[in-house]
Design a protein around this motif. Sequence first.
Motif, PDB file in Angstrom:
ATOM      1  N   SER A 134       0.825  -1.210   0.000  1.00  0.00           N
ATOM      2  CA  SER A 134       0.000   0.000   0.000  1.00  0.00           C
ATOM      3  C   SER A 134       0.857   1.257   0.000  1.00  0.00           C
ATOM      4  CB  SER A 134      -0.931   0.005   1.212  1.00  0.00           C
ATOM      5  OG  SER A 134      -1.865  -1.048   1.140  1.00  0.00           O
ATOM      6  N   LEU A 135       1.958   1.229   0.754  1.00  0.00           N
ATOM      7  CA  LEU A 135       2.830   2.404   0.845  1.00  0.00           C
ATOM      8  C   LEU A 135       3.429   2.775  -0.498  1.00  0.00           C
ATOM      9  CD1 LEU A 135       4.944   2.180   4.142  1.00  0.00           C
ATOM     10  CD2 LEU A 135       3.378   4.012   3.447  1.00  0.00           C
ATOM     11  N   LEU A 136       3.895   1.768  -1.242  1.00  0.00           N
ATOM     12  CA  LEU A 136       4.548   2.101  -2.511  1.00  0.00           C
ATOM     13  C   LEU A 136       3.550   2.685  -3.503  1.00  0.00           C
ATOM     14  CD1 LEU A 136       4.135  -0.215  -4.998  1.00  0.00           C
ATOM     15  CD2 LEU A 136       5.479  -1.566  -3.399  1.00  0.00           C
ATOM     16  N   ALA A 137       2.295   2.247  -3.432  1.00  0.00           N
ATOM     17  CA  ALA A 137       1.273   2.830  -4.295  1.00  0.00           C
ATOM     18  C   ALA A 137       0.968   4.261  -3.876  1.00  0.00           C
ATOM     19  CB  ALA A 137      -0.001   1.978  -4.241  1.00  0.00           C
ATOM     20  N   VAL A 138       0.730   4.470  -2.582  1.00  0.00           N
ATOM     21  CA  VAL A 138       0.329   5.791  -2.086  1.00  0.00           C
ATOM     22  C   VAL A 138       1.453   6.804  -2.244  1.00  0.00           C
ATOM     23  CG1 VAL A 138      -0.188   7.071   0.032  1.00  0.00           C
ATOM     24  CG2 VAL A 138      -1.443   4.972  -0.513  1.00  0.00           C
ATOM     25  N   LEU A 139       2.678   6.437  -1.864  1.00  0.00           N
ATOM     26  CA  LEU A 139       3.778   7.395  -1.952  1.00  0.00           C
ATOM     27  C   LEU A 139       4.108   7.736  -3.404  1.00  0.00           C
ATOM     28  CD1 LEU A 139       6.208   6.270   0.890  1.00  0.00           C
ATOM     29  CD2 LEU A 139       4.547   8.136   0.896  1.00  0.00           C
ATOM     30  N   SER A 140       3.985   6.778  -4.294  1.00  0.00           N
ATOM     31  CA  SER A 140       4.238   7.057  -5.711  1.00  0.00           C
ATOM     32  C   SER A 140       3.222   8.060  -6.252  1.00  0.00           C
ATOM     33  CB  SER A 140       4.181   5.757  -6.524  1.00  0.00           C
ATOM     34  OG  SER A 140       5.214   4.870  -6.143  1.00  0.00           O
ATOM     35  N   VAL A 141       1.937   7.833  -5.950  1.00  0.00           N
ATOM     36  CA  VAL A 141       0.884   8.742  -6.424  1.00  0.00           C
ATOM     37  C   VAL A 141       1.027  10.105  -5.755  1.00  0.00           C
ATOM     38  CG1 VAL A 141      -1.610   9.157  -6.413  1.00  0.00           C
ATOM     39  CG2 VAL A 141      -0.711   6.913  -7.043  1.00  0.00           C
ATOM     40  N   TYR A 142       1.287  10.110  -4.459  1.00  0.00           N
ATOM     41  CA  TYR A 142       1.416  11.373  -3.725  1.00  0.00           C
ATOM     42  C   TYR A 142       2.597  12.201  -4.259  1.00  0.00           C
ATOM     43  CZ  TYR A 142       2.057  14.564   0.219  1.00  0.00           C
ATOM     44  OH  TYR A 142       2.212  15.683   0.994  1.00  0.00           O
ATOM     45  N   ALA A 143       3.723  11.525  -4.514  1.00  0.00           N
ATOM     46  CA  ALA A 143       4.891  12.223  -5.060  1.00  0.00           C
ATOM     47  C   ALA A 143       4.601  12.764  -6.459  1.00  0.00           C
ATOM     48  CB  ALA A 143       6.106  11.294  -5.082  1.00  0.00           C
ATOM     49  N   ALA A 144       3.883  11.978  -7.269  1.00  0.00           N
ATOM     50  CA  ALA A 144       3.533  12.435  -8.614  1.00  0.00           C
ATOM     51  C   ALA A 144       2.649  13.671  -8.546  1.00  0.00           C
ATOM     52  CB  ALA A 144       2.818  11.318  -9.370  1.00  0.00           C
ATOM     53  N   ILE A 145       1.662  13.672  -7.660  1.00  0.00           N
ATOM     54  CA  ILE A 145       0.783  14.846  -7.509  1.00  0.00           C
ATOM     55  C   ILE A 145       1.583  16.043  -7.046  1.00  0.00           C
ATOM     56  CG2 ILE A 145      -1.123  15.780  -6.160  1.00  0.00           C
ATOM     57  CD1 ILE A 145      -2.341  12.939  -6.167  1.00  0.00           C
ATOM     58  N   ASN A 146       2.504  15.831  -6.099  1.00  0.00           N
ATOM     59  CA  ASN A 146       3.346  16.930  -5.608  1.00  0.00           C
ATOM     60  C   ASN A 146       4.190  17.512  -6.727  1.00  0.00           C
ATOM     61  OD1 ASN A 146       3.972  17.776  -2.548  1.00  0.00           O
ATOM     62  ND2 ASN A 146       2.922  15.819  -2.590  1.00  0.00           N
TER      63      ASN A 146
END
Length: 264
Positions: free
Chosen positions: A248-260
């Motif tokens: 779950s972390l790798l999915a969330v952090l990847s999406v969050y970083a992309a949005i940032n």
Amino acid sequence: MLQRILTALVLLPLMLGMLFYAPNGLWAFFCSLIALIALWEYSRLCKMEYQQKMPYLAGTALFMLLAHTGGWQLPALAWWLVLGFWLLVMPLWLKNKWSLPNDWKGLTVGWMLMLPFWFALVGLRPEPESALPLLAIMGLVWVADSFAYFVGRAYGKRKIAPSISPGKSWEGAAGGMLCAVIYMLLVRSAGWLGFETTWLGAACIAAILTIVSICGDLLESWLKRAAGVKDSSNLLPGHGGVFDRTDSLLAVLSVYAAINFLFA
């Protein structure tokens, strides 16, 4: 349960110590170790041969080293591809239950899973002083997952994907999302997000990331089911493998970083 608790008592202080106190080089190395172990476990799920696996892992490690020492960043196109993978390709993958090929497509998927995750961990924490906002996003994953489990156990009746992960229910997902939204609003109020947003914006971010978190968990569950294994490895007693703990972390952090990167 005792094994799970003992393992957590070792891993949690290690993670927090690295997150808040490690210098940049050590933090990048620590994150590389996490990503490479998860990639090794992924290669086992792909059933890669040794002759294929070793160059794959060694090449990835070399790329991470060059990226860190050279100060490389993923370009905007790469972050758009990350969003496309997690928000479009991944739901289709779960719906169609695609198998994981042991060819260039399988290698590419492994990089799509692990490299943005590594860039997110390193990029969202450029200095130890930036650790709290990153921890706040990690906390959202843990809050959503924990409350989804307890609400699902108590009230779960309608299964999300019974053929992939029989324990996950729509009721549990709704409970996890509600608690994640409340958590994110509290984090925003405390000033821990690291960026400015409205109450509505924080709630929307929490809802989107919760959905991504659930889907990341489901994707890894499907990969294990397709490979015919219960855990990605046995490296963490009581917890399975690193990929199991970071799905779950790798999915969330990847999406969050992309949005940032794309919209901040």
